[in-house]
Scaffold this motif. Structure first.
Motif, mmCIF file in Angstrom:
data_model
loop_
_atom_site.group_PDB
_atom_site.id
_atom_site.type_symbol
_atom_site.label_atom_id
_atom_site.label_comp_id
_atom_site.label_asym_id
_atom_site.label_seq_id
_atom_site.Cartn_x
_atom_site.Cartn_y
_atom_site.Cartn_z
ATOM 1 N N VAL A 106 39.122 61.146 58.488
ATOM 2 C CA VAL A 106 38.775 59.988 57.667
ATOM 3 C C VAL A 106 37.420 59.428 58.086
ATOM 4 N N GLN A 107 37.145 59.496 59.404
ATOM 5 C CA GLN A 107 35.895 58.937 59.907
ATOM 6 C C GLN A 107 34.689 59.615 59.277
ATOM 7 N N ALA A 108 34.830 60.918 58.971
ATOM 8 C CA ALA A 108 33.706 61.629 58.372
ATOM 9 C C ALA A 108 33.367 61.024 57.015
ATOM 10 N N ILE A 109 34.405 60.665 56.249
ATOM 11 C CA ILE A 109 34.157 60.066 54.938
ATOM 12 C C ILE A 109 33.559 58.676 55.108
ATOM 13 N N GLN A 110 34.053 57.938 56.130
ATOM 14 C CA GLN A 110 33.532 56.589 56.352
ATOM 15 C C GLN A 110 32.057 56.622 56.757
ATOM 16 N N ALA A 111 31.659 57.673 57.464
ATOM 17 C CA ALA A 111 30.276 57.744 57.939
ATOM 18 C C ALA A 111 29.338 58.241 56.845
ATOM 19 N N LEU A 112 29.912 58.763 55.761
ATOM 20 C CA LEU A 112 29.107 59.406 54.723
ATOM 21 C C LEU A 112 28.013 58.514 54.125
ATOM 22 N N PRO A 113 28.316 57.243 53.750
ATOM 23 C CA PRO A 113 27.236 56.410 53.184
ATOM 24 C C PRO A 113 26.043 56.292 54.114
ATOM 25 N N TYR A 114 26.311 56.105 55.409
ATOM 26 C CA TYR A 114 25.225 55.958 56.371
ATOM 27 C C TYR A 114 24.427 57.256 56.495
ATOM 28 N N LEU A 115 25.179 58.363 56.549
ATOM 29 C CA LEU A 115 24.545 59.664 56.697
ATOM 30 C C LEU A 115 23.677 59.977 55.477
ATOM 31 N N MET A 116 24.238 59.704 54.282
ATOM 32 C CA MET A 116 23.497 59.978 53.052
ATOM 33 C C MET A 116 22.211 59.170 53.008
ATOM 34 N N THR A 117 22.273 57.907 53.487
ATOM 35 C CA THR A 117 21.077 57.060 53.457
ATOM 36 C C THR A 117 19.996 57.610 54.380
ATOM 37 N N ILE A 118 20.421 58.074 55.564
ATOM 38 C CA ILE A 118 19.429 58.631 56.493
ATOM 39 C C ILE A 118 18.768 59.859 55.880
ATOM 40 N N ILE A 119 19.600 60.712 55.273
ATOM 41 C CA ILE A 119 19.046 61.936 54.685
ATOM 42 C C ILE A 119 18.082 61.584 53.553
#
Lengths: 366, 324
Positions: free
Chosen positions: B288-301
């Motif tokens: 679940v944590q991977a999905i929760q981190a997705l918005p942050y990760l997408m923004t960095i990318i």
């Protein structure tokens, strides 16, 4: 208001302005205390007695000071390069993961090897996690402020995932790693000082405090006495001039962020290896953000950082004691004071410089 | 037709979870389009949630709570404006200060007033916003197979603030794009000197933007405390202000794309909750944590320019110094 910058004598700039803004912040905190129906004078007396009034209190104060020295220095080094690293929390989190893995995986090694290796692992983890936003800013132009905010959250979710799914203590409901081996932990100060004939009560204060003091000296030497420090300060003052002088601002950005992250890693060393002796959830506890206040108050100079860290140590320990006696004044008061100091010493710096300048002028007239 | 029901439930919860993001994203958009960087969205929402929780409880009226929430967030916004516009301080530093101030102050005051560890007492009845059933919702569910169910679950049956939040997107897009005020406001974020030359007050426009930003943060915070939960909880914003900031960047500082970004992040959150402990065929247990981190990760990318290109307002973060 005028656009001209306010010039102040050096002593006033480095000493008086931070003092005035801190005093103003404490007044605001006093108003909050009055607002919830307590006496600020009584609270101050309790706070000072709790933090400085006994050997035990002082040791606790120095334990908190250790954390603030690390996070304050981390922010300060980045400041000198003109960078705003608000990713101290995330960098310390990754540092904690690295240190915990070192302590758990390398446990067969003797302590004399294991402890330095684990500290190095923490520094490397923090440096890596500081390097990433530095690298992204230097090569891809994404601003470190935004990337470090995002990386803080990613680190926090990664820590939850690892503690719950991968490196957590088997059979435990708590998200935490198994305890580190006895020889993997840092020596508590009361044991360290016992052979010297000094008897201290058992407190969380440990040898990480000495590491923090060494980092203060090392950062001073790095920033003010080394070629790299000169390059860092030049880049911070004027990246274009730095480039003309043959300094690569891109390289300095990455190096400064990595050093900053490594220093933030000290927080993990103190908390995980020195106090908790395992990795727990949210061990960074907001120290990374208070580090911003420490660096702003200390004007980025190691001496100032040390003094500011000690002040916050007093507030943290005194605040804990205070909340025993006055349950309405919780530890969150320190967060408020930190916020107000950041506002006054950082964002409203211009206002306070103006106030100090008028004060000096008035003093001269009288 | 069970999958329709499941889909509707996920979409519905996604919509609800995206509302605070939506309000904060619109708030950030107003501020940043005027050239005032705001990383204090989180703190302002938190203070609004607290004020709304307190006043809604004391007065028994959810709308009074909304007023208090907006007022509290606007006050905090003005502090940011005072530092950033009047004293030309560092806007990031000011934002950090506001976040810390909010996190500490809400817990202290809540604890001192109610003694529940910083929580405000539970809200009941008129102190919360009731769900509004849109016309023909029940009838549509009966007569139209898939769309009727979706209409009833996803579109209908939300609290008033949800519809207000969506209206704020339309309003933001319209005012920024189609009115004189909006044009000037955007100009102040791109080239304040030009606006000044035209005889329009840069500080005035930026203060206006900051106040609107506060009001919208107030809406989002109130939704958290009075609509989504029944009262204020310490640190209840839990990073939503930062996800909203990510959504603004993701949407390249434009209102309608920001709406989609917020809905996407809200849906991700809903899916993450739904997938907790569920094993998918072929993938296994989804972290679940991977999905929760997705918005942050997408923004960095995105910020790194690996997908698309982000172009913030030119004067954002720069204090304006009038020429002499």
């Amino acid at each position: 208001m005028t656009a001209a910058p306010i010039t102040l004598p050096r002593w006033a700039d480095a000493g008086l302005v931070p003092l005035v803004s801190v005093a103003a912040a404490l007044v605001v905190a006093g108003l909050v205390v009055i607002g919830i129906g307590e006496s600020p004078l009584e609270a101050t007396a309790l706070l000072l007695r709790g933090s400085l009034g006994s050997a035990e209190g002082l040791a606790f104060t120095l334990y908190y000071t250790t954390n603030f020295i690390f996070t304050g220095l981390a922010v300060a080094v980045a400041f000198h390069a003109g960078l705003f690293n608000i990713g101290g929390e995330g960098q310390a989190t990754i540092a904690g993961i690295f240190a915990a893995l070192a302590c758990l995986w390398l446990a067969p090694l003797p302590g004399i090897l294991l402890v330095p290796l684990a500290i190095l692992a923490a520094a490397a983890g923090g440096a890596l996690y500081g390097f990433i936003p530095g690298w992204l800013q230097a090569t891809r132009g994404s601003h470190v402020v935004i990337t470090t905010i995002m990386l803080n959250f990613i680190a926090a979710t990664l820590l939850v995932y690892l503690l719950v799914e991968k490196i957590g203590k088997p059979g435990s409901m708590q998200p935490e790693t198994p305890d580190f081996a006895k020889h993997a932990i840092l020596t508590p100060m009361h044991q360290l000082l016992a052979p010297l004939g000094v008897t201290l009560p058992a407190t969380p204060l440990n040898s990480a405090f000495l590491l923090a003091l060494a980092c203060l000296v090392a950062v001073w030497a790095l920033i003010f006495r080394s070629r790299l420090g000169y390059a860092i300060r030049t880049t911070g003052a004027n990246p274009r001039a730095a480039a003309y002088a043959g300094i690569s601002p891109a390289r300095i950005t990455m190096v400064a962020m990595a050093i900053s992250g490594a220093l933030a890693g000290g927080l993990a060393v103190n908390e995980a290896m020195g106090v908790q002796h395992r990795l727990v959830l949210d061990f960074t506890g907001g120290y990374g953000f208070v580090g911003i206040a420490v660096a702003l108050m200390g004007r980025g100079h190691p001496v100032g950082v040390a003094l500011a860290a000690f002040l916050f140590g007093i507030l943290y320990q005194g605040g804990a004691e205070l909340s025993f006696d006055k349950p309405t004044i919780t530890r969150d008061m320190v967060v408020v004071i930190g916020g107000v100091i950041i506002l006054f010493a950082g964002a409203l710096d211009g206002l306070f410089r103006r106030v100090v300048a008028s004060g000096l002028r008035l003093g001269r007239v009288l | 037709m069970e999958w329709v029901q499941t889909l509707a439930v996920i979409l519905d919860s996604g919509v609800r979870l995206s509302i605070p993001l939506l309000c904060a994203a619109m708030a950030g958009l107003w501020s940043e389009r005027a050239g005032v960087v705001d990383i204090g969205l989180e703190g302002k929402m938190l203070v609004a949630a607290f004020a709304a929780g307190v006043i809604a409880y004391q007065s028994g009226s959810a709308w009074a709570g909304l007023g208090a929430g907006m007022l509290a967030a606007i006050l905090l916004s003005l502090v940011h404006g005072f530092a950033a516009i009047t004293w030309r301080g560092n806007q990031i530093v000011s934002g950090v200060a506001i976040n810390m101030l909010a996190a500490g102050l809400t817990v202290i005051l809540g604890n001192a007033w109610y003694g529940q560890g910083g929580r405000t007492p539970s809200l009941e009845g008129a102190a919360r916003f009731p769900d509004i059933a849109l016309p023909f919702a029940a009838a549509a569910r009966q007569s139209i197979p898939v769309i009727g169910t979706l209409y009833d679950e996803v579109v209908s049956g939300h609290a008033a603030l949800v519809y207000l939040a969506f209206a704020s997107v339309a309003l933001t897009a319209f005012v920024l794009k189609r009115t004189r005020f909006g044009l000037r406001l955007r100009a102040v974020g791109e080239n304040p000197a030009a606006v000044d030359t035209a005889g329009i007050s840069v500080a005035g426009l930026r203060y206006a933007a900051v106040v609107i930003c506060g009001a919208l943060c107030g809406l989002g915070g109130t939704y958290l405390a009075v609509s989504q939960s029944a009262g204020f909880l310490p640190h209840m914003t839990a990073g939503k202000g930062f996800i909203a900031l990510a959504a603004v960047i993701f949407a390249n500082w434009r209102p309608v794309p920001a709406l989609w970004a917020c809905l996407l992040f809200g849906m991700l959150d809903a899916v993450a909750i739904r997938l907790q402990g569920v094993s998918l065929p072929g993938i296994g247990l989804v972290p679940v944590q991977a999905i929760q981190a997705l918005p942050y990760l997408m923004t960095i990318i995105l910020l790194a320019g690996f997908i698309g290109r982000s172009t913030p307002p030119k004067a954002s973060g720069l204090p304006y110094v009038k020429e002499r």
